[in-house]
Motif scaffolding. Structure first.
Motif, PDB file in Angstrom:
ATOM      1  N   GLY A 219       0.811  -1.212   0.000  1.00 22.99           N
ATOM      2  CA  GLY A 219       0.000   0.000   0.000  1.00 22.99           C
ATOM      3  C   GLY A 219       0.843   1.260   0.000  1.00 22.99           C
ATOM      4  N   HIS A 220       0.434   2.214   0.805  1.00 21.53           N
ATOM      5  CA  HIS A 220       1.109   3.506   0.825  1.00 21.53           C
ATOM      6  C   HIS A 220       2.580   3.365   1.200  1.00 21.53           C
ATOM      7  CE1 HIS A 220      -2.758   5.400   0.415  1.00 21.53           C
ATOM      8  NE2 HIS A 220      -3.202   4.859   1.525  1.00 21.53           N
ATOM      9  N   ARG A 221       3.411   4.151   0.553  1.00 19.99           N
ATOM     10  CA  ARG A 221       4.822   4.171   0.906  1.00 19.99           C
ATOM     11  C   ARG A 221       5.011   5.016   2.169  1.00 19.99           C
ATOM     12  NH1 ARG A 221       9.185   3.139  -2.201  1.00 19.99           N
ATOM     13  NH2 ARG A 221       7.958   3.278  -4.120  1.00 19.99           N
ATOM     14  N   GLY A 222       5.758   4.466   3.128  1.00 26.08           N
ATOM     15  CA  GLY A 222       6.066   5.208   4.340  1.00 26.08           C
ATOM     16  C   GLY A 222       4.984   5.074   5.392  1.00 26.08           C
ATOM     17  N   TRP A 223       5.211   5.747   6.510  1.00 31.71           N
ATOM     18  CA  TRP A 223       4.255   5.781   7.607  1.00 31.71           C
ATOM     19  C   TRP A 223       4.361   7.140   8.281  1.00 31.71           C
ATOM     20  CZ3 TRP A 223       7.589   5.948  11.856  1.00 31.71           C
ATOM     21  CH2 TRP A 223       8.832   5.352  11.678  1.00 31.71           C
ATOM     22  N   GLY A 224       3.527   7.406   9.262  1.00 30.85           N
ATOM     23  CA  GLY A 224       3.389   8.769   9.770  1.00 30.85           C
ATOM     24  C   GLY A 224       2.710   9.637   8.736  1.00 30.85           C
ATOM     25  N   LEU A 225       1.754   9.025   7.990  1.00 32.51           N
ATOM     26  CA  LEU A 225       1.105   9.714   6.887  1.00 32.51           C
ATOM     27  C   LEU A 225      -0.086  10.534   7.371  1.00 32.51           C
ATOM     28  CD1 LEU A 225       1.102   6.802   4.275  1.00 32.51           C
ATOM     29  CD2 LEU A 225       2.840   8.567   4.628  1.00 32.51           C
ATOM     30  N   GLU A 226      -0.510  11.465   6.547  1.00 28.20           N
ATOM     31  CA  GLU A 226      -1.679  12.286   6.847  1.00 28.20           C
ATOM     32  C   GLU A 226      -2.934  11.406   6.870  1.00 28.20           C
ATOM     33  OE1 GLU A 226      -1.778  15.361   7.663  1.00 28.20           O
ATOM     34  OE2 GLU A 226       0.230  16.096   7.139  1.00 28.20           O
ATOM     35  N   PRO A 227      -3.940  11.799   7.664  1.00 29.18           N
ATOM     36  CA  PRO A 227      -5.192  11.041   7.673  1.00 29.18           C
ATOM     37  C   PRO A 227      -5.804  10.876   6.286  1.00 29.18           C
ATOM     38  CG  PRO A 227      -5.150  12.568   9.520  1.00 29.18           C
ATOM     39  CD  PRO A 227      -3.946  12.877   8.686  1.00 29.18           C
ATOM     40  N   ALA A 291       0.126  -2.097  12.336  1.00 30.97           N
ATOM     41  CA  ALA A 291      -0.297  -3.329  11.670  1.00 30.97           C
ATOM     42  C   ALA A 291       0.331  -3.441  10.285  1.00 30.97           C
ATOM     43  CB  ALA A 291      -1.821  -3.375  11.578  1.00 30.97           C
ATOM     44  N   ARG A 292       0.472  -2.324   9.584  1.00 28.83           N
ATOM     45  CA  ARG A 292       1.154  -2.346   8.284  1.00 28.83           C
ATOM     46  C   ARG A 292       2.606  -2.778   8.436  1.00 28.83           C
ATOM     47  NH1 ARG A 292       1.453   2.911   5.559  1.00 28.83           N
ATOM     48  NH2 ARG A 292       2.409   1.609   3.951  1.00 28.83           N
ATOM     49  N   LEU A 293       3.216  -2.485   9.592  1.00 28.71           N
ATOM     50  CA  LEU A 293       4.598  -2.894   9.850  1.00 28.71           C
ATOM     51  C   LEU A 293       4.693  -4.352  10.314  1.00 28.71           C
ATOM     52  CD1 LEU A 293       5.774   0.358  11.661  1.00 28.71           C
ATOM     53  CD2 LEU A 293       6.440  -0.395   9.367  1.00 28.71           C
ATOM     54  N   GLY A 294       3.551  -5.044  10.467  1.00 27.79           N
ATOM     55  CA  GLY A 294       3.560  -6.467  10.757  1.00 27.79           C
ATOM     56  C   GLY A 294       3.158  -6.847  12.159  1.00 27.79           C
ATOM     57  N   ALA A 295       2.926  -5.880  13.044  1.00 24.86           N
ATOM     58  CA  ALA A 295       2.584  -6.197  14.429  1.00 24.86           C
ATOM     59  C   ALA A 295       1.105  -6.514  14.566  1.00 24.86           C
ATOM     60  CB  ALA A 295       2.941  -5.019  15.345  1.00 24.86           C
ATOM     61  N   ALA A 296       0.772  -7.284  15.611  1.00 25.61           N
ATOM     62  CA  ALA A 296      -0.619  -7.430  16.016  1.00 25.61           C
ATOM     63  C   ALA A 296      -1.001  -6.215  16.849  1.00 25.61           C
ATOM     64  CB  ALA A 296      -0.806  -8.711  16.829  1.00 25.61           C
ATOM     65  N   VAL A 297      -2.242  -5.751  16.716  1.00 24.35           N
ATOM     66  CA  VAL A 297      -2.658  -4.503  17.355  1.00 24.35           C
ATOM     67  C   VAL A 297      -4.017  -4.681  18.015  1.00 24.35           C
ATOM     68  CG1 VAL A 297      -3.223  -2.065  17.018  1.00 24.35           C
ATOM     69  CG2 VAL A 297      -1.385  -3.110  15.670  1.00 24.35           C
ATOM     70  N   ILE A 298      -4.116  -4.212  19.256  1.00 24.77           N
ATOM     71  CA  ILE A 298      -5.408  -4.062  19.925  1.00 24.77           C
ATOM     72  C   ILE A 298      -5.594  -2.580  20.212  1.00 24.77           C
ATOM     73  CG2 ILE A 298      -6.803  -4.608  21.948  1.00 24.77           C
ATOM     74  CD1 ILE A 298      -5.352  -7.226  22.186  1.00 24.77           C
ATOM     75  N   ALA A 299      -6.652  -2.010  19.648  1.00 19.53           N
ATOM     76  CA  ALA A 299      -6.962  -0.597  19.823  1.00 19.53           C
ATOM     77  C   ALA A 299      -8.097  -0.466  20.838  1.00 19.53           C
ATOM     78  CB  ALA A 299      -7.362   0.038  18.493  1.00 19.53           C
ATOM     79  N   VAL A 300      -7.894   0.370  21.851  1.00 16.23           N
ATOM     80  CA  VAL A 300      -8.863   0.541  22.932  1.00 16.23           C
ATOM     81  C   VAL A 300      -9.311   2.000  22.969  1.00 16.23           C
ATOM     82  CG1 VAL A 300      -9.251   0.381  25.416  1.00 16.23           C
ATOM     83  CG2 VAL A 300      -7.759  -1.287  24.279  1.00 16.23           C
ATOM     84  N   ASP A 301     -10.631   2.211  22.949  1.00 16.99           N
ATOM     85  CA  ASP A 301     -11.133   3.582  23.057  1.00 16.99           C
ATOM     86  C   ASP A 301     -12.530   3.559  23.662  1.00 16.99           C
ATOM     87  OD1 ASP A 301     -10.011   6.346  21.730  1.00 16.99           O
ATOM     88  OD2 ASP A 301     -12.184   6.401  22.023  1.00 16.99           O
ATOM     89  N   ARG A 302     -12.854   4.634  24.375  1.00 18.63           N
ATOM     90  CA  ARG A 302     -14.156   4.736  25.039  1.00 18.63           C
ATOM     91  C   ARG A 302     -15.258   5.186  24.096  1.00 18.63           C
ATOM     92  NH1 ARG A 302     -14.336   8.731  29.749  1.00 18.63           N
ATOM     93  NH2 ARG A 302     -12.322   7.796  30.298  1.00 18.63           N
ATOM     94  N   ASP A 303     -14.891   5.728  22.927  1.00 15.32           N
ATOM     95  CA  ASP A 303     -15.861   6.326  22.018  1.00 15.32           C
ATOM     96  C   ASP A 303     -16.248   5.334  20.924  1.00 15.32           C
ATOM     97  OD1 ASP A 303     -17.257   8.859  21.008  1.00 15.32           O
ATOM     98  OD2 ASP A 303     -16.106   8.221  19.256  1.00 15.32           O
ATOM     99  N   LEU A 304     -17.533   5.002  20.818  1.00 20.24           N
ATOM    100  CA  LEU A 304     -17.987   4.018  19.832  1.00 20.24           C
ATOM    101  C   LEU A 304     -17.756   4.490  18.398  1.00 20.24           C
ATOM    102  CD1 LEU A 304     -21.319   2.579  21.295  1.00 20.24           C
ATOM    103  CD2 LEU A 304     -19.299   1.277  20.591  1.00 20.24           C
ATOM    104  N   THR A 305     -17.948   5.781  18.144  1.00 18.36           N
ATOM    105  CA  THR A 305     -17.733   6.295  16.791  1.00 18.36           C
ATOM    106  C   THR A 305     -16.269   6.147  16.390  1.00 18.36           C
ATOM    107  OG1 THR A 305     -19.546   7.873  17.057  1.00 18.36           O
ATOM    108  CG2 THR A 305     -17.961   8.311  15.306  1.00 18.36           C
ATOM    109  N   THR A 306     -15.365   6.441  17.325  1.00 25.42           N
ATOM    110  CA  THR A 306     -13.933   6.279  17.052  1.00 25.42           C
ATOM    111  C   THR A 306     -13.602   4.810  16.786  1.00 25.42           C
ATOM    112  OG1 THR A 306     -13.349   8.206  18.366  1.00 25.42           O
ATOM    113  CG2 THR A 306     -11.627   6.570  18.011  1.00 25.42           C
ATOM    114  N   CYS A 307     -14.153   3.911  17.584  1.00 24.81           N
ATOM    115  CA  CYS A 307     -13.911   2.480  17.388  1.00 24.81           C
ATOM    116  C   CYS A 307     -14.361   2.043  15.998  1.00 24.81           C
ATOM    117  CB  CYS A 307     -14.633   1.671  18.456  1.00 24.81           C
ATOM    118  SG  CYS A 307     -13.929   1.817  20.118  1.00 24.81           S
ATOM    119  N   ALA A 308     -15.530   2.518  15.579  1.00 22.02           N
ATOM    120  CA  ALA A 308     -16.035   2.153  14.253  1.00 22.02           C
ATOM    121  C   ALA A 308     -15.130   2.706  13.153  1.00 22.02           C
ATOM    122  CB  ALA A 308     -17.460   2.676  14.086  1.00 22.02           C
TER     123      ALA A 308
END
Length: 421
Positions: A219-227, A291-308
């Protein structure tokens, strides 16, 4: 002393003429019990059961005569050849390969495997192997006693996968079973076995060019990319201009600053086999990029919209991010052990709870020096070496060279001495 050893791969098929000739001349034959019971093994030869490879290789090197090692499949693929080629033994190694267990397993399943990750699960590497299964859509696991299908399924927990379990490949006891991961623990499995773990986002199709390549890697080249690179709107700016600047200049919240995200990822160094927690995710792109770098990721957030939003961004870009809706630190005890942790929000109690889980590296940020000093004391008290850097970013519009946005934050990195798996 032996200066030459012939390593013969066995996949259940009749041995070829080269292998039979080597066995006929052998005065020492090493292998697992199932190999030593083969009728081609001469009765007069010394028999050595392979356990720990290093002592066995030393014994083979010390043998006066013709040595043969029998191994499953292709012995050059996660097999005995590496141990035998240790320069300390001074051995010349000839290999007569057979079909590898991984190749045979995917053939039984009728699946291509150039896009699969291949890992070895022992009691020492089991957790990292399971993290690869969390992070990648197709993984072949070479198992061992105590690190088999049931243990893999138990550590995956709520992560749903399909298991193709191949027992005793190439023998008359061969059996191939296809189950969902939640049912694997209900049965006992025969060693040796190999498990293909399939499922989640990004099962690839089409033409590939690099073995083990995940879709996100192309996919995209690099990381730390704009949203915007991930299809997200430029959100998160808080009302009010930066003091002393034009009214249009808005502050960039640290949890949504791509430059700060790049520094955080550089400090964490998420890699294949790691599990990263992203707690208080902001725009969620730190987890997606990890995750693009190969790691497993668990994302935790209190906001349902953010989670979606995080779940949808990960799905769109072909990476696995497990999203947990909940309030930190209360939700954290139920999570599996992390290797690295990014804290984008949650306050003092969350920082303490994350540090108590003793990840290898932990990053967070603060908006004031007092907050940075308080966070540094928590990390230092938990045994971390702490570094703090004041990071300032200024976004310029290059046609008129006017300032468009500014971010200022203290970046804190806590690290422990590196421990290799």
């Amino acid at each position: 002393m032996a200066d030459r050893v012939t390593v013969i791969g066995w996949d259940g098929s009749p041995l070829g003429p080269t292998a039979r000739a080597a066995l006929k001349a052998a005065t020492l034959v090493a292998g697992a019990p199932r190999h030593l019971d083969l009728p081609e093994v001469p009765p007069h030869a010394e028999r050595v059961r392979l356990g720990s490879l290093a002592p066995a290789a030393a014994r083979i090197a010390a043998h006066r005569g013709s040595a043969v090692v029998l191994a499953d499949g292709d012995p050059g693929f996660f097999g005995v050849v590496r141990a035998l080629r240790d320069p300390a033994h001074g051995l010349e190694v000839e290999v007569v390969p057979a079909v590898s267990a991984v190749s045979a397993a995917f053939a039984r399943a009728g699946m291509p495997w150039d896009d699969a990750r291949v890992v070895v699960a022992t009691q020492r590497t089991l957790r990292r192997a399971v993290n690869v299964c969390r992070a990648h859509p197709k993984v072949a696991v070479l198992t061992s006693p105590g690190a088999g299908p049931a243990e893999i399924a138990l550590l995956l927990g709520d992560v749903h996968r399909t298991f193709v379990i191949c027992e005793s490949l190439g023998t008359e006891r061969e059996q191939v079973s296809v189950l969902t991961s939640d049912t694997v623990v209900q049965r006992r499995w025969t060693d040796p076995n190999l498990v293909i773990v399939v499922g989640g986002t990004g099962v690839s199709g089409g033409d590939g060019w690099l073995a083990g390549l995940d879709p996100a890697a192309a996919g995209h080249r690099g990381w730390g990319l704009e949203p915007a690179a991930y299809g997200q709107p430029l959100t998160g700016a808080t009302p009010g201009p930066v003091p002393g600047t034009a009214p249009s200049v808005l502050p960039v919240p640290p949890s949504r600053d791509p430059r700060l995200r790049a520094l955080q990822l550089a400090a964490l160094g998420p890699r294949v086999g790691d599990l990263m927690w992203d707690v208080g995710v902001g725009d969620g792109l730190a987890g997606v990029e990890a995750a693009r770098l190969g790691a497993a990721v668990i994302a935790v957030d209190r906001d349902l919209t953010t989670c979606a939003l995080v779940a949808e961004t990960a799905r769109r870009h072909g990476v696995q991010v497990e999203v947990r809706h909940g309030i930190a630190p209360e939700v954290l005890p139920a999570l599996p052990e992390p290797d690295v942790v990014r804290i984008g929000g949650g306050g003092h109690r969350t920082l303490v709870a994350c540090a108590d889980r003793r990840p290898q590296r932990l990053v967070t940020h603060a908006l004031t020096r007092d907050q940075a000093e308080a966070a540094g004391r928590v990390l230092g008290g938990a045994g971390y070496e702490v570094r703090c850097t004041l990071v300032q970013t200024v976004e310029l519009e290059t046609r008129a060279w006017t300032e468009q946005g500014r971010g200022v934050a203290f970046l804190l990195v806590g690290s422990r001495p590196t421990a290799l798996p």
